[in-house]
Design a protein around this motif. Structure first.
Motif, PDB file in Angstrom:
ATOM      1  N   PHE A   1      44.809  29.218  41.583  1.00 36.58           N
ATOM      2  CA  PHE A   1      43.693  29.328  40.650  1.00 36.58           C
ATOM      3  C   PHE A   1      42.983  28.005  40.325  1.00 36.58           C
TER       4      PHE A   1
ATOM      5  N   HIS B   1      39.890  33.513  34.971  1.00 37.55           N
ATOM      6  CA  HIS B   1      39.274  34.809  35.303  1.00 37.55           C
ATOM      7  C   HIS B   1      39.068  35.597  34.005  1.00 37.55           C
TER       8      HIS B   1
ATOM      9  N   SER C   1      40.288  38.527  33.544  1.00 43.89           N
ATOM     10  CA  SER C   1      41.393  39.483  33.400  1.00 43.89           C
ATOM     11  C   SER C   1      42.163  39.376  32.077  1.00 43.89           C
TER      12      SER C   1
ATOM     13  N   GLN D   1      41.623  42.048  29.627  1.00 44.63           N
ATOM     14  CA  GLN D   1      42.349  43.332  29.805  1.00 44.63           C
ATOM     15  C   GLN D   1      43.471  43.418  28.781  1.00 44.63           C
TER      16      GLN D   1
ATOM     17  N   ARG E   1      37.236  27.156  37.276  1.00 46.35           N
ATOM     18  CA  ARG E   1      38.225  26.723  38.273  1.00 46.35           C
ATOM     19  C   ARG E   1      37.765  25.400  38.865  1.00 46.35           C
TER      20      ARG E   1
ATOM     21  N   GLN F   1      32.083  36.020  35.826  1.00 41.38           N
ATOM     22  CA  GLN F   1      32.761  37.191  36.376  1.00 41.38           C
ATOM     23  C   GLN F   1      32.465  38.415  35.535  1.00 41.38           C
TER      24      GLN F   1
ATOM     25  N   GLU G   1      34.727  41.789  34.652  1.00 33.03           N
ATOM     26  CA  GLU G   1      35.974  42.522  34.788  1.00 33.03           C
ATOM     27  C   GLU G   1      35.699  43.986  34.457  1.00 33.03           C
TER      28      GLU G   1
ATOM     29  N   PHE H   1      47.111  41.069  44.445  1.00 35.53           N
ATOM     30  CA  PHE H   1      46.935  40.386  43.158  1.00 35.53           C
ATOM     31  C   PHE H   1      48.188  40.704  42.351  1.00 35.53           C
TER      32      PHE H   1
ATOM     33  N   PHE I   1      48.525  41.272  39.330  1.00 31.96           N
ATOM     34  CA  PHE I   1      48.294  42.199  38.219  1.00 31.96           C
ATOM     35  C   PHE I   1      47.846  43.584  38.644  1.00 31.96           C
ATOM     36  N   THR I   2      47.750  43.828  39.969  1.00 31.70           N
ATOM     37  CA  THR I   2      47.429  45.186  40.427  1.00 31.70           C
ATOM     38  C   THR I   2      48.362  45.584  41.557  1.00 31.70           C
TER      39      THR I   2
ATOM     40  N   GLY J   1      37.498  41.919  43.839  1.00 30.40           N
ATOM     41  CA  GLY J   1      38.921  42.244  43.929  1.00 30.40           C
ATOM     42  C   GLY J   1      39.207  43.402  42.993  1.00 30.40           C
ATOM     43  N   SER J   2      40.179  44.248  43.388  1.00 30.14           N
ATOM     44  CA  SER J   2      40.431  45.423  42.548  1.00 30.14           C
ATOM     45  C   SER J   2      41.827  45.968  42.802  1.00 30.14           C
ATOM     46  N   GLY J   3      42.182  46.990  42.072  1.00 34.51           N
ATOM     47  CA  GLY J   3      43.464  47.647  42.308  1.00 34.51           C
ATOM     48  C   GLY J   3      43.873  48.512  41.139  1.00 34.51           C
TER      49      GLY J   3
ATOM     50  N   ALA K   1      41.534  48.413  37.764  1.00 31.45           N
ATOM     51  CA  ALA K   1      40.833  47.217  37.285  1.00 31.45           C
ATOM     52  C   ALA K   1      40.105  46.597  38.465  1.00 31.45           C
ATOM     53  N   PHE K   2      39.044  45.900  38.169  1.00 29.29           N
ATOM     54  CA  PHE K   2      38.354  45.153  39.230  1.00 29.29           C
ATOM     55  C   PHE K   2      37.722  43.912  38.617  1.00 29.29           C
ATOM     56  N   GLY K   3      37.472  42.940  39.475  1.00 29.80           N
ATOM     57  CA  GLY K   3      36.801  41.720  39.012  1.00 29.80           C
ATOM     58  C   GLY K   3      35.778  41.298  40.049  1.00 29.80           C
TER      59      GLY K   3
HETATM   60  N1  PHE Z   1      41.030  38.427  38.388  1.00 27.02           N
HETATM   61  C1  PHE Z   1      40.848  38.475  39.820  1.00 27.02           C
HETATM   62  C2  PHE Z   1      40.220  37.171  40.301  1.00 27.02           C
HETATM   63  O1  PHE Z   1      39.664  36.470  39.499  1.00 27.02           O
HETATM   64  C3  PHE Z   1      39.994  39.626  40.229  1.00 27.02           C
HETATM   65  C4  PHE Z   1      40.634  40.956  39.952  1.00 27.02           C
HETATM   66  C5  PHE Z   1      40.452  41.567  38.749  1.00 27.02           C
HETATM   67  C6  PHE Z   1      41.402  41.585  40.925  1.00 27.02           C
HETATM   68  C7  PHE Z   1      41.034  42.810  38.483  1.00 27.02           C
HETATM   69  C8  PHE Z   1      41.973  42.813  40.682  1.00 27.02           C
HETATM   70  C9  PHE Z   1      41.792  43.415  39.473  1.00 27.02           C
HETATM   71  O2  PHE Z   1      40.245  36.860  41.461  1.00 27.02           O
END
Ligand code: PHE
Length: 359
Positions: free
Chosen positions: A155, A176, A178, A181, A203, A216, A218, A257, A259-260, A290-292, A313-315
């Protein structure tokens, strides 16, 4: 001809041939002023014999009234004439274009954020926000990234405060969106939910497609019966509306990821013809997010029972999406504060994005 009749004739002629208000005023003084001719005749009434007075007084009164009446009429005519002359000379052409004034422009990031928010609001998502300086817990631990996890290195985190003597956690600039969440789900009425979180993230990275601060968005949907197909439909629906391309094709590429689980990165079908990017056709793929499915450990961090609730979730990178949609080649230009750039790429403040006028 009697004197009264003669006086009347003279004054009526004078009045009718007068050309302006000044002339008219001198005629009035000449007739009705203190020493005016008509006034003198009126004064003579007092000296008359009763018999003569009975005949002449009404005639003189009538003369006075007639002159006053004629003066008034003429005055109105002259005033009307003056007004008409002004109307025909003092006019403005209201059909002429207005003078150019410098209008502020809406930054493409703000515009695209509004567009994205508009689309997800229509799908029933509401907006949540969180702090930009986060604790390690929200940015990493609660998202199933323990201290020894290699993802922490990936990161390129900015640490703003080291662990102090009191044992307080170090703070980071959130890497991020996230952590929001977690902040949302740990609230008593946090789940079920459908939220989006637009915001700045940080970052330590800098090149044509990376800046140390970027934006971003989310997305999080938690309920009792949510599966991957909901995620897929939501993202396809979003991309179709956002890019305004009916036959958009998305590829869900298996990824990781913390978290997913399972996780997928999403690519959009595109082509590069003569250096021009076209979406929806061709054999190239461009990663957009990104997602999951939310990892059970993440739900547990928020005291949400993963046996009852699950969700997706997705970002996505807002800046990336803005570059793609509006053909902006260098991410860094977003943050250069160059007013000429903003004049070119910025949006009219009155052009508010709405699904109904095609964003
Ligand atoms: N937080 C992740 C990133 O910054 C993106 C992400 C969010 C992926 C939610 C999956 C679910 O790269």
């Amino acid at each position: 001809m009697s004197e009264i009749k003669k006086t009347e004739d003279i004054f009526l002629k004078l009045i009718s041939s007068s050309k302006n208000l000044e002339d008219l005023e001198s005629i009035r003084i000449r007739a009705l002023g203190k020493k005016g001719e008509v006034s003198n005749l009126m004064k003579s009434i007092g000296l008359m014999e009763e018999k003569e007075r009975k005949i002449k007084a009404p005639l003189l009164n009538a003369l006075k009234d007639k002159i006053i009446e004629n003066l008034e009429k003429k005055k109105n005519l002259i005033n009307e004439d003056i007004l008409n002359k002004r109307i025909s000379s003092e006019w403005s052409d209201i059909s002429r274009p207005v003078r150019p004034t410098h209008k502020g422009k809406i930054h493409p990031i703000s515009q695209v954020t509004d567009e994205i928010v508009e689309i997800f609001s229509d799908l029933g998502f509401s907006i949540a926000e969180g702090p930009q300086i986060e604790s390690d817990w929200y940015n990493f631990d609660a998202l199933n990234i323990p201290p020894e996890h290699p993802a922490r290195q990936e990161f390129d985190t900015f640490y703003v405060k080291q662990n102090n003597k009191n044992g307080e956690e170090p703070n980071v600039l959130r890497t991020h969106t996230s952590p929001v969440q977690i902040r949302h789900m740990e609230k008593t009425d946090g789940v079920p939910c459908r939220i989006i979180v637009p915001g700045k993230v940080f970052r330590s990275d800098y090149d044509q497609t990376h800046t140390p601060m970027f934006n971003q968005l989310e997305g999080l949907a938690i309920d009792k019966d949510i599966n991957m197909s909901h995620l897929k439909w939501t993202l396809e629906e979003f991309c179709r509306t956002f890019f305004d391309i009916e036959d958009i094709v998305l590829r869900f590429r298996s990824s990781h990821f913390p978290f997913t689980e399972p996780s997928a990165e999403v690519d959009i079908r595109c082509s590069w013809e003569d250096g021009l990017l076209k979406l929806g056709q061709g054999d190239s793929w461009l990663e957009i997010l990104g997602s999951g499915m939310v990892h059970p450990n993440v739900l547990r961090s928020c005291k949400v029972d993963p046996k009852i609730y699950q969700g997706f979730a997705f970002g996505m990178g807002i800046d990336r999406l803005a570059m793609l949609k509006y053909g902006i080649p260098d991410l860094r230009s977003f943050f250069d504060s160059d007013i000429r750039w903003l004049d070119h790429y910025g949006f009219d403040p009155l052009n508010k994005p709405s699904i109904h006028n095609g964003l």
